[in-house]
Design a protein around this motif. Sequence first.
Motif, PDB file in Angstrom:
ATOM      1  N   SER A 186      26.466  33.240  80.272  1.00 12.40           N
ATOM      2  CA  SER A 186      27.193  34.400  79.757  1.00 12.40           C
ATOM      3  C   SER A 186      26.210  35.490  79.332  1.00 12.40           C
ATOM      4  N   ASP A 187      25.028  35.108  78.870  1.00 17.07           N
ATOM      5  CA  ASP A 187      24.007  36.093  78.514  1.00 17.07           C
ATOM      6  C   ASP A 187      23.575  36.903  79.737  1.00 17.07           C
ATOM      7  N   VAL A 188      23.464  36.232  80.873  1.00 19.23           N
ATOM      8  CA  VAL A 188      23.068  36.918  82.106  1.00 19.23           C
ATOM      9  C   VAL A 188      24.088  37.999  82.460  1.00 19.23           C
ATOM     10  N   LEU A 189      25.369  37.627  82.468  1.00 21.77           N
ATOM     11  CA  LEU A 189      26.398  38.595  82.824  1.00 21.77           C
ATOM     12  C   LEU A 189      26.473  39.722  81.798  1.00 21.77           C
ATOM     13  N   GLU A 190      26.269  39.420  80.533  1.00 26.70           N
ATOM     14  CA  GLU A 190      26.314  40.454  79.497  1.00 26.70           C
ATOM     15  C   GLU A 190      25.224  41.501  79.737  1.00 26.70           C
ATOM     16  N   HIS A 191      24.090  41.062  80.241  1.00 26.35           N
ATOM     17  CA  HIS A 191      22.976  41.974  80.504  1.00 26.35           C
ATOM     18  C   HIS A 191      23.169  42.780  81.790  1.00 26.35           C
ATOM     19  N   PHE A 192      23.737  42.158  82.824  1.00 31.18           N
ATOM     20  CA  PHE A 192      23.640  42.753  84.149  1.00 31.18           C
ATOM     21  C   PHE A 192      24.963  43.144  84.808  1.00 31.18           C
ATOM     22  N   VAL A 193      26.100  42.788  84.226  1.00 27.85           N
ATOM     23  CA  VAL A 193      27.395  43.157  84.814  1.00 27.85           C
ATOM     24  C   VAL A 193      28.093  44.130  83.865  1.00 27.85           C
ATOM     25  N   PRO A 194      28.207  45.383  84.275  1.00 26.53           N
ATOM     26  CA  PRO A 194      28.826  46.381  83.399  1.00 26.53           C
ATOM     27  C   PRO A 194      30.245  45.966  83.000  1.00 26.53           C
ATOM     28  N   GLY A 195      30.548  46.118  81.721  1.00 24.17           N
ATOM     29  CA  GLY A 195      31.888  45.835  81.231  1.00 24.17           C
ATOM     30  C   GLY A 195      32.147  44.396  80.873  1.00 24.17           C
ATOM     31  N   PHE A 196      31.206  43.489  81.201  1.00 21.38           N
ATOM     32  CA  PHE A 196      31.428  42.084  80.856  1.00 21.38           C
ATOM     33  C   PHE A 196      31.121  41.856  79.384  1.00 21.38           C
ATOM     34  N   HIS A 197      32.005  41.147  78.711  1.00 18.82           N
ATOM     35  CA  HIS A 197      31.766  40.700  77.344  1.00 18.82           C
ATOM     36  C   HIS A 197      32.137  39.227  77.266  1.00 18.82           C
ATOM     37  N   HIS A 198      31.232  38.444  76.729  1.00 22.09           N
ATOM     38  CA  HIS A 198      31.455  37.005  76.710  1.00 22.09           C
ATOM     39  C   HIS A 198      32.657  36.656  75.843  1.00 22.09           C
ATOM     40  N   THR A 199      33.324  35.579  76.207  1.00 19.72           N
ATOM     41  CA  THR A 199      34.435  35.075  75.397  1.00 19.72           C
ATOM     42  C   THR A 199      33.892  34.517  74.090  1.00 19.72           C
ATOM     43  N   ASP A 200      34.425  34.981  72.998  1.00 17.21           N
ATOM     44  CA  ASP A 200      33.948  34.570  71.677  1.00 17.21           C
ATOM     45  C   ASP A 200      34.690  33.314  71.223  1.00 17.21           C
ATOM     46  N   PHE A 201      33.939  32.258  70.940  1.00 18.88           N
ATOM     47  CA  PHE A 201      34.520  30.975  70.548  1.00 18.88           C
ATOM     48  C   PHE A 201      35.357  31.100  69.273  1.00 18.88           C
ATOM     49  N   VAL A 202      34.884  31.892  68.332  1.00 20.65           N
ATOM     50  CA  VAL A 202      35.629  32.073  67.085  1.00 20.65           C
ATOM     51  C   VAL A 202      36.967  32.748  67.368  1.00 20.65           C
ATOM     52  N   ASP A 203      36.956  33.752  68.257  1.00 16.04           N
ATOM     53  CA  ASP A 203      38.210  34.420  68.613  1.00 16.04           C
ATOM     54  C   ASP A 203      39.191  33.454  69.275  1.00 16.04           C
ATOM     55  N   VAL A 204      38.674  32.566  70.110  1.00 14.74           N
ATOM     56  CA  VAL A 204      39.540  31.593  70.778  1.00 14.74           C
ATOM     57  C   VAL A 204      40.240  30.725  69.738  1.00 14.74           C
ATOM     58  N   ILE A 205      39.506  30.287  68.732  1.00 15.71           N
ATOM     59  CA  ILE A 205      40.109  29.455  67.688  1.00 15.71           C
ATOM     60  C   ILE A 205      41.148  30.261  66.894  1.00 15.71           C
ATOM     61  N   LYS A 206      40.749  31.463  66.470  1.00 13.65           N
ATOM     62  CA  LYS A 206      41.643  32.252  65.616  1.00 13.65           C
ATOM     63  C   LYS A 206      42.911  32.699  66.359  1.00 13.65           C
ATOM     64  N   ASN A 207      42.810  32.874  67.682  1.00 13.20           N
ATOM     65  CA  ASN A 207      43.941  33.363  68.455  1.00 13.20           C
ATOM     66  C   ASN A 207      44.698  32.255  69.186  1.00 13.20           C
ATOM     67  N   SER A 208      44.406  31.000  68.848  1.00 14.58           N
ATOM     68  CA  SER A 208      45.113  29.895  69.467  1.00 14.58           C
ATOM     69  C   SER A 208      46.569  29.874  68.997  1.00 14.58           C
ATOM     70  N   PRO A 209      47.458  29.145  69.680  1.00 18.48           N
ATOM     71  CA  PRO A 209      48.872  29.123  69.284  1.00 18.48           C
ATOM     72  C   PRO A 209      49.151  28.385  67.980  1.00 18.48           C
ATOM     73  N   TRP A 210      48.150  27.696  67.421  1.00 17.52           N
ATOM     74  CA  TRP A 210      48.381  27.015  66.152  1.00 17.52           C
ATOM     75  C   TRP A 210      48.636  28.035  65.037  1.00 17.52           C
ATOM     76  N   PRO A 211      49.608  27.777  64.166  1.00 20.17           N
ATOM     77  CA  PRO A 211      49.929  28.742  63.114  1.00 20.17           C
ATOM     78  C   PRO A 211      48.838  28.857  62.054  1.00 20.17           C
ATOM     79  N   GLU A 212      48.086  27.799  61.859  1.00 21.63           N
ATOM     80  CA  GLU A 212      47.021  27.857  60.859  1.00 21.63           C
ATOM     81  C   GLU A 212      45.970  26.808  61.158  1.00 21.63           C
TER      82      GLU A 212
END
Length: 212
Positions: A186-212
């Motif tokens: 993901s670091d490679v793509l972040e450096h060399f592919v315009p517009g790519f942003h790696h998926t953030d693990f914390v965001d995945v947890i916080k935005n999961s379907p679990w209510p809490e």
Amino acid sequence: MTETIAGVRIPDSKLAREATELVRAAASPLLFDHSRRVYLFGSLRGQEQGLAFDPELLYVGAMFHDLGLTERYRRTDQRFELDGADEARRFLQQHGITGDSADRVWTAIALHTTPEIPLHMSAEVALVTRGVELDVLGLGYDAITEAQRSAVTDAHPRPDFKNRILEAFTEGIEQRPSTTFGNVKSDVLEHFVPGFHHTDFVDVIKNSPWPE
């Protein structure tokens, strides 16, 4: 004819010769030379650490480890490491090598970009990673001698390698960006592919379907 580089013998069996030709036909000279260096550096690290390893299995693991970056073998639905690992297992099975031996090669390739864990596994698994880490990242650079490094790079040169291997990584994975979640590419793509942003693990947890 047996070839020896930096005191390391290149396996000369039918299996090893066919592995060499398969990779030579599919990969760029950059990736071919890199893969041979991975075998040589991995073997030298194994000798330095006093590890017993199967040279043929290590050779296939090293030679196939980046096969998933090549146009012929890369897919778009899984990590590139798995492309090479799956092809290596098929290749070994075609040569009558199954079970634990084939599994070790598969694992060596599948985990070669996963820090630390492979180093606690079988020698072949650990040494593919050791070879990759030395050639790409410079880890263990001083664990072998300057004469050994020179002999390897004389046989398999690395002109402008840092920039060229990053280009090869980008080309091999930019069509499957989701497969880089949680891994170093993901670091490679972040450096060399315009517009790519790696998926953030914390965001995945916080935005999961679990209510809490």
